[in-house]
Design a protein around this motif. Structure first.
Motif, short mmCIF file in Angstrom:
data_model
loop_
_atom_site.label_atom_id
_atom_site.label_comp_id
_atom_site.label_asym_id
_atom_site.label_seq_id
_atom_site.Cartn_x
_atom_site.Cartn_y
_atom_site.Cartn_z
N GLY A 360 0.85 -1.48 0.30
CA GLY A 360 0.22 0.08 0.15
C GLY A 360 1.19 1.48 -0.34
N THR A 361 1.82 1.04 0.49
CA THR A 361 2.85 2.70 0.69
C THR A 361 3.60 2.21 -0.76
N ALA A 362 4.25 1.30 -1.36
CA ALA A 362 4.21 1.49 -2.73
C ALA A 362 3.73 2.57 -2.85
N SER A 363 2.57 2.28 -3.43
CA SER A 363 1.60 2.80 -4.59
C SER A 363 1.47 4.03 -4.43
N VAL A 364 0.98 4.38 -2.76
CA VAL A 364 0.25 5.45 -2.24
C VAL A 364 1.97 6.68 -3.28
N VAL A 365 3.11 6.25 -2.49
CA VAL A 365 4.81 6.97 -2.96
C VAL A 365 5.07 6.82 -4.98
N LEU A 366 4.53 5.82 -5.32
CA LEU A 366 4.54 5.57 -6.75
C LEU A 366 3.66 6.87 -7.10
N ALA A 367 2.45 7.21 -6.74
CA ALA A 367 1.74 7.59 -7.08
C ALA A 367 1.90 9.08 -6.64
N GLY A 368 2.65 9.62 -6.13
CA GLY A 368 3.34 10.41 -5.50
C GLY A 368 4.34 11.88 -5.98
N LEU A 369 4.97 10.41 -6.65
CA LEU A 369 6.16 10.52 -7.27
C LEU A 369 6.17 11.07 -8.86
N ILE A 370 4.98 10.01 -9.48
CA ILE A 370 4.49 10.48 -10.91
C ILE A 370 3.87 11.81 -10.72
N ALA A 371 2.85 11.83 -9.73
CA ALA A 371 2.40 13.81 -10.06
C ALA A 371 3.52 14.64 -9.70
N ALA A 372 4.68 14.30 -8.98
CA ALA A 372 6.01 15.12 -8.98
C ALA A 372 6.48 15.38 -9.73
N LEU A 373 6.31 14.77 -11.04
CA LEU A 373 7.33 14.64 -12.14
C LEU A 373 6.90 16.13 -12.29
N LYS A 374 4.97 16.38 -12.54
CA LYS A 374 5.11 17.72 -13.06
C LYS A 374 5.23 18.69 -13.02
N LEU A 375 5.68 18.63 -11.66
CA LEU A 375 6.65 19.77 -11.06
C LEU A 375 7.95 19.85 -11.28
N ALA A 571 -1.98 3.24 -8.33
CA ALA A 571 -1.01 4.72 -8.02
C ALA A 571 -1.22 5.64 -9.38
N GLN A 572 -1.43 5.37 -10.45
CA GLN A 572 -1.84 5.22 -11.18
C GLN A 572 -3.07 6.41 -11.21
N ALA A 573 -3.97 5.73 -10.95
CA ALA A 573 -5.75 6.15 -10.37
C ALA A 573 -5.09 7.51 -9.58
N LEU A 574 -4.52 7.29 -8.66
CA LEU A 574 -4.36 7.98 -7.50
C LEU A 574 -3.74 9.39 -8.16
N ALA A 575 -2.50 9.40 -8.46
CA ALA A 575 -1.95 10.18 -9.23
C ALA A 575 -3.16 11.29 -9.88
N SER A 576 -3.68 11.09 -10.82
CA SER A 576 -4.76 11.56 -11.76
C SER A 576 -5.58 11.95 -11.13
N GLN A 577 -5.77 11.42 -9.71
CA GLN A 577 -6.71 12.69 -8.91
C GLN A 577 -6.23 13.90 -8.40
N VAL A 578 -4.80 14.38 -9.09
CA VAL A 578 -3.68 15.92 -8.87
C VAL A 578 -4.63 16.70 -9.36
N ALA A 579 -5.31 17.73 -9.01
CA ALA A 579 -5.59 18.27 -10.32
C ALA A 579 -4.38 19.83 -10.05
N GLU A 580 -5.16 20.75 -11.75
CA GLU A 580 -4.10 21.94 -11.44
C GLU A 580 -3.71 22.78 -10.22
N LYS A 585 -0.62 24.41 -5.76
CA LYS A 585 -0.14 24.82 -4.43
C LYS A 585 1.27 24.18 -4.15
N GLY A 586 1.63 23.75 -5.46
CA GLY A 586 3.22 22.62 -4.65
C GLY A 586 2.99 20.58 -3.87
N LEU A 587 1.34 21.01 -4.12
CA LEU A 587 1.18 19.72 -4.21
C LEU A 587 0.87 17.83 -5.00
N ILE A 588 1.35 17.36 -4.06
CA ILE A 588 1.68 16.40 -4.76
C ILE A 588 0.55 15.06 -5.08
#
Ligand SMILES: NC(=O)C1=CN([C@@H]2O[C@H](COP(=O)(O)OP(=O)(O)OC[C@H]3O[C@@H](n4cnc5c(N)ncnc54)[C@H](OP(=O)(O)O)[C@@H]3O)[C@@H](O)[C@H]2O)C=CC1
Ligand SMILES: CC(=O)C(=O)O
Ligand SMILES: [Mg+2]
Length: 642
Positions: A360-375, A571-580, A585-588
């Motif tokens: 579960g932790t792996a999935s949440v962190v991977l989501a954050g990293l995928i999102a962070a790539l945008k930043l 992880a991909q589903a969670l990352a896709s929920q991060v909005a502009e 705000k610098g959030l992932i």
């Protein structure tokens, strides 16, 4: 979940505004006085009992007299796909006819109690007149009142106790309140406060919240499972209490964790509360303080290990499957790593299991990293990762990053691992240490000179991402953060250890020492930080984003095994929920206030992947999985009991 008499003196809060609950005077289930027992045995008794296929009656814990006075609820409310709470199909009653307690007993049944929200007709038909004050309050008003009540407490543990008290009295109000104020109350019922609650569980233990299975139950675990009042269990969260957050071995007091995790299954993922079962397996504790503590609630012995431990766990896993069937989801939580990896390996091909700390932790962190790539720019394979901590969370995350990177590049996982480095308590994991490493660390032993200090490893490896999974607070020192900031325009720094006291650094430290350039998230929440005239919003990187929706996806699709691709889908589903606006705000991670929608997305994607892999057994596949997930969710609105 239990109609515990122990709540009698705290009956209150939404009933009696002047009544405050607090710590102290809590009794264990066995301390009830005779008068308390008599008071909760009215002549019109109960029911909610359901007869299991084995013929044993469950849930009839207040069936002391004939059930002729049973009230029947017909219709009302929204029916979820699981059927109504405690639906009694096997008794030939439709799910729309649910028998419940009436009178005083009804007010003691947290599944059905509505406190002052019972209207006049309900008060008449369920023998409640006179038992509660005449005022009728809506659930909205009760929520308003309860949040004010909770806010009166300054000490987080007192808020926690007030929330547990509410959960034991009025389950729907508890979940309504938690959902409506999720960002405020998550830190109360979950990390960091749940950590302190576990440490003091012996003193605040109030009423049964989950099932305790100890070495004393060897040979009869199935019987113990059948003592639980609910029969249609779909998800179990189980711990043996050996690695509770970053607080170490808390033995039997680890129960706070499965209870808290399952509250989130319901609040965040919409899994109905009556199908959730928290379990603590007590094999002793090596925590000397607890062993010497007068009021310790668990077995007073050193932990069982080896064959004795393995046999108990085997009996448990067999009993769970026998009692609840092939599709029961078992989430392993907060086991120490010397058992966690082995248990996962042993049962992943025979049971529907996953380890939240590893997967579960792996999935949440991977989501954050995928999102962070945008930043920060680049793709995952362009980044270099360094972990402080090479246990369950660290190596679990590392492996999922390698898997995702391998899929993105079409290169072997082994190759992708080379971008990922881990430091444990003995320093950088390098090939010269390979012989003495635990098996889960071996894949990370790359060629390199030995390095002891984290800051030296940073300067050598030059990571773009630094992840703390050490369970040791304040290990990301000023020097460490400054080293990351000198190497990267926008260093990604995740301080994942829980609770707050164990966080590798604070949000303030991360932003200040990186001159406001860090992309930061932590396992336990931190308040926004003002630095150089700007407000920084730290995100929370916690598996609570994943497991509720992940579990819902498994349950609603009837998935029988967890495959790594399901974790990637989550992880991909969670990352896709991060909005502009989050990125601005610098959030992932997206805000928890949208968690039901986020969980539905995760559930839908996980279920879709399970159908694709042929692991889902609920056929036919629903056309719109997102809608199906949403409609499957438990809603804590009160039902009409007329
Ligand atoms: N945010 C989230 O969602 C989650 C957070 N966590 C948190 O992560 C932390 C670790 O959990 P978990 O991985 O299960 O624990 P483990 O015990 O499996 O791993 C801890 C690792 O940290 C290493 N370590 C300990 N002290 C130091 C130190 N001073 N310097 C460097 N390394 C050190 C250990 O080294 P060695 O192997 O040499 O002993 C071990 O490799 C906990 O605080 C937990 O709460 C866990 C899961 C989810
Ligand atoms: C969050 C979690 O699972 C842990 O800290 O163990
Ligand atoms: Mg955990």
């Amino acid at each position: 979940m239990f109609s515990s008499n122990a709540h009698s003196f705290m009956f209150s809060c939404e009933l009696y505004p002047q009544c405050k609950s607090g710590i102290g005077g809590w009794s264990s289930g066995s301390d009830f006085s005779a008068s308390q027992r008599r008071r909760s045995a009215p002549s019109r008794v109960t029911c909610c009992a359901s007869t299991s296929s084995s013929g044993k009656t469950h849930g009839g814990f207040l069936m002391e007299e004939e059930a002729s006075g049973t009230s029947t609820i017909a219709g009302g409310g929204v029916r979820d796909v699981y059927g109504e709470d405690r639906a009694t199909e096997d008794q030939g009653v439709t799910p729309w006819n649910v028998s419940v307690s009436c009178g005083y007993t009804l007010l003691r049944d947290p599944h059905f109690n509505k406190g002052l929200a019972f209207n006049d007709k309900e008060r008449d038909s369920h023998y409640l007149r006179g038992l509660i004050p005449p005022s009728v309050l809506s659930q909205e008003t009760q929520v308003k009142k309860m949040i004010q009540h909770i806010r009166q407490y300054e000490v987080p543990l007192h808020k926690f106790v007030a929330m547990m008290d509410l959960q034991g009295r009025n389950e729907r109000l508890f979940y309504r309140l938690l959902l409506d104020h999720v960002e405020e109350l998550l830190p109360v019922v979950y990390t960091p406060t749940v950590g302190e609650a576990c440490q003091k569980y012996g003193n605040i233990f109030m009423s049964p919240q989950g099932l305790y299975i100890s070495l004393k139950d060897k040979g009869r675990i199935l019987e113990v499972l059948r003592n639980w009042p609910e029969r249609n269990i779909q998800v179990i969260v189980v711990t043996d209490g050996e690695r509770i957050l970053g607080l170490g071995d808390l033995g039997c007091q680890g129960m706070g964790i499965p209870v808290g995790k399952l509250s989130l299954y319901t609040a965040l993922g919409g899994v109905r509360p009556s199908s959730c079962l928290p379990i603590t397996i007590d094999v002793g504790t090596n925590n000397e303080n607890l062993l010497n503590e007068e009021f310790y609630i668990g077995l007073r012995q050193k932990r069982a290990t080896g064959q004795e431990y393995a046999d108990l766990l085997q009996e448990f896993m067999n009993a769970v499957k026998q009692n609840y069937g092939e599709k029961i989801l078992v989430q392993f939580e907060d086991f120490a790593n010397h058992n966690a990896f082995d248990l996962l390996e042993k049962y992943r091909s025979t049971h529907l299991v996953f380890n939240d700390d590893i997967q579960g932790t792996a999935s949440v962190v991977l989501a954050g990293l995928i999102a962070a790539l945008k930043l920060v720019g680049g793709d995952l394979p362009d980044h270099k990762f360094l972990f402080l901590g090479a246990g369950e969370a660290g190596t679990g995350i590392a492996e999922l990053i390698a898997l995702e990177t391998s899929k993105r590049t079409n290169l072997p996982v082994e190759e992708m691992r080379k971008n990922i480095w881990l430091v444990d308590s003995k320093g950088l994991i390098v090939d010269s240490r390979k012989e003495s490493l635990q098996h889960f660390k071996k894949p990370w032993a790359h060629e390199h000179e030995p390095v002891e200090e984290l800051v030296d490893a940073i300067n050598d490896i030059k990571p773009t991402v630094l992840i703390g999974t050490s369970g040791r607070g304040r290990t990301f020192t000023k020097e460490v953060i400054e080293a990351m900031a000198s190497l990267n325009e926008k260093p990604i720094i995740l301080s994942l250890s829980n609770p707050t006291s164990q966080s590798e650094c604070t949000a303030e430290e991360a932003y200040t020492w990186s001159q406001g350039r860090a992309i930061f998230a932590s396992g336990s929440p931190f308040d926004p930080v003002e630095y150089d005239g700007k407000v920084f919003m730290p995100g929370q990187s916690n598996n609570a984003y994943i497991f509720p929706g992940f579990g819902l996806g498994l349950i609603m699709s009837g998935t029988i095994r967890v495959h790594d691709d399901l974790l990637l889908a989550a992880a991909q589903a969670l990352a896709s929920q991060v909005a502009e606006e989050d990125y601005d705000k610098g959030l992932i991670y997206p805000p928890f206030s949208n968690i039901r929608k986020i969980s539905a997305h995760i559930a839908a994607k996980v279920a879709a992947k399970a159908y694709e892999l042929g692991l889902a057994t609920n056929i036919p596949q629903p056309k719109d999985l997102m809608k199906f997930a949403e409609s499957s969710m438990y809603t804590p609105a009160y039902r009409d009991y007329r």
